[in-house]
Scaffold this motif. Structure first.
Motif: not given
Length: 259
Positions: A194-202, A230-232, A242-246, A250-259
């Protein structure tokens, strides 16, 4: 301790094109335990899908070994099924017949096939759409048919390559919850790209973060806590940060990865 259901040992993979070798995966080693859900997370081009294809036997590694329940993977088999974004349903076959597809050629009677298909259609909530055709179903329903088809074969491992990526947010959340319930009931082993960080954690018990050029396992993160999550809550946000920091987004990448 039981042996892992999937064992990847020092795997490297390269492609030859125009007289030049390009190394896509380099020295990857990881284990997947039976009944575990793991996610492979990384930027586009890091070799996530290539690794998944190698696990499924659709591509061969150049170095190292991939073992499925102790046996080396050399070709695709019904022991390890792949689910993708495009669902792979045959438009001329009904829902019932699409789910039956993977059972054809197996040593099962017609009544056994019918019973198994009905059980899995019931599990994914589509027993009442058995006679419908794919064109009559929403994208979420089509993906549920694909999940039922994979489960009906009763594989040891299900590989998922961005299975919910083409769906809207609400349908994706619904299917993530469905997948958790199905996996809990069936104790299916799932490897998810997946590209979706939230999906991976969930969904995951563990997440493997890959770096690129060539693709390597950069970090392993074990996700604590019961499912559904609970996503919240603060733990979820901790893993997200933690994953975000890994990735050092950049702002552009954050959009791409559903942050």
């Amino acid at each position: 301790m039981a042996a892992p259901i999937v064992k990847i040992e020092q795997v490297s993979k390269s492609y030859h094109s125009q007289g030049q070798d390009t190394l896509v995966l380099s020295n990857i080693s990881l284990d997947v335990e039976k009944g575990e859900v793991i996610s492979i997370l990384g930027k586009s081009g890091c070799g996530k899908s290539t690794l998944l294809n190698c696990i499924g036997g659709f591509e061969q590694v150049n170095e190292g070994h991939i073992l499925l329940d102790g046996q080396e993977v050399k070709k695709p088999s019904k022991r390890c099924m792949m689910l993708m974004q495009n669902y792979g349903l045959l438009p001329w076959r009904s829902v019932q017949k699409n789910v039956e597809l993977g059972l054809e050629g197996m040593n099962l009677s017609k009544s056994e096939i019918h019973e198994r298909v009905n059980d899995y259609l019931e599990m994914v909530g589509l027993a009442d759409r058995a006679n419908a055709f794919p064109s009559e179903l929403s994208g979420g329903m089509q993906q549920r048919v694909a999940i039922a088809r994979a489960l009906a074969i009763q594989p040891e491992v299900i590989l998922m390559d961005e299975p919910f990526g083409a769906l809207d947010t609400f349908t994706r959340y619904y299917l993530q919850d469905e997948l958790i319930q199905i996996q809990k009931r069936e104790q299916t082993t799932i490897v998810l790209v997946t590209h979706d960080i939230d999906e991976a954690i969930y969904l995951s018990d563990r997440i493997f973060i890959m770096s690129a050029n060539p693709g390597q396992v950069h970090k392993e993160i074990k996700i604590q806590g019961s499912k559904p999550r609970d996503r919240s809550d603060s733990d979820f946000q901790h893993y997200r940060e933690l994953i975000f920091n890994e990735f050092q987004f950049t702002n552009k990448q954050a959009i791409e990865y559903n942050i």
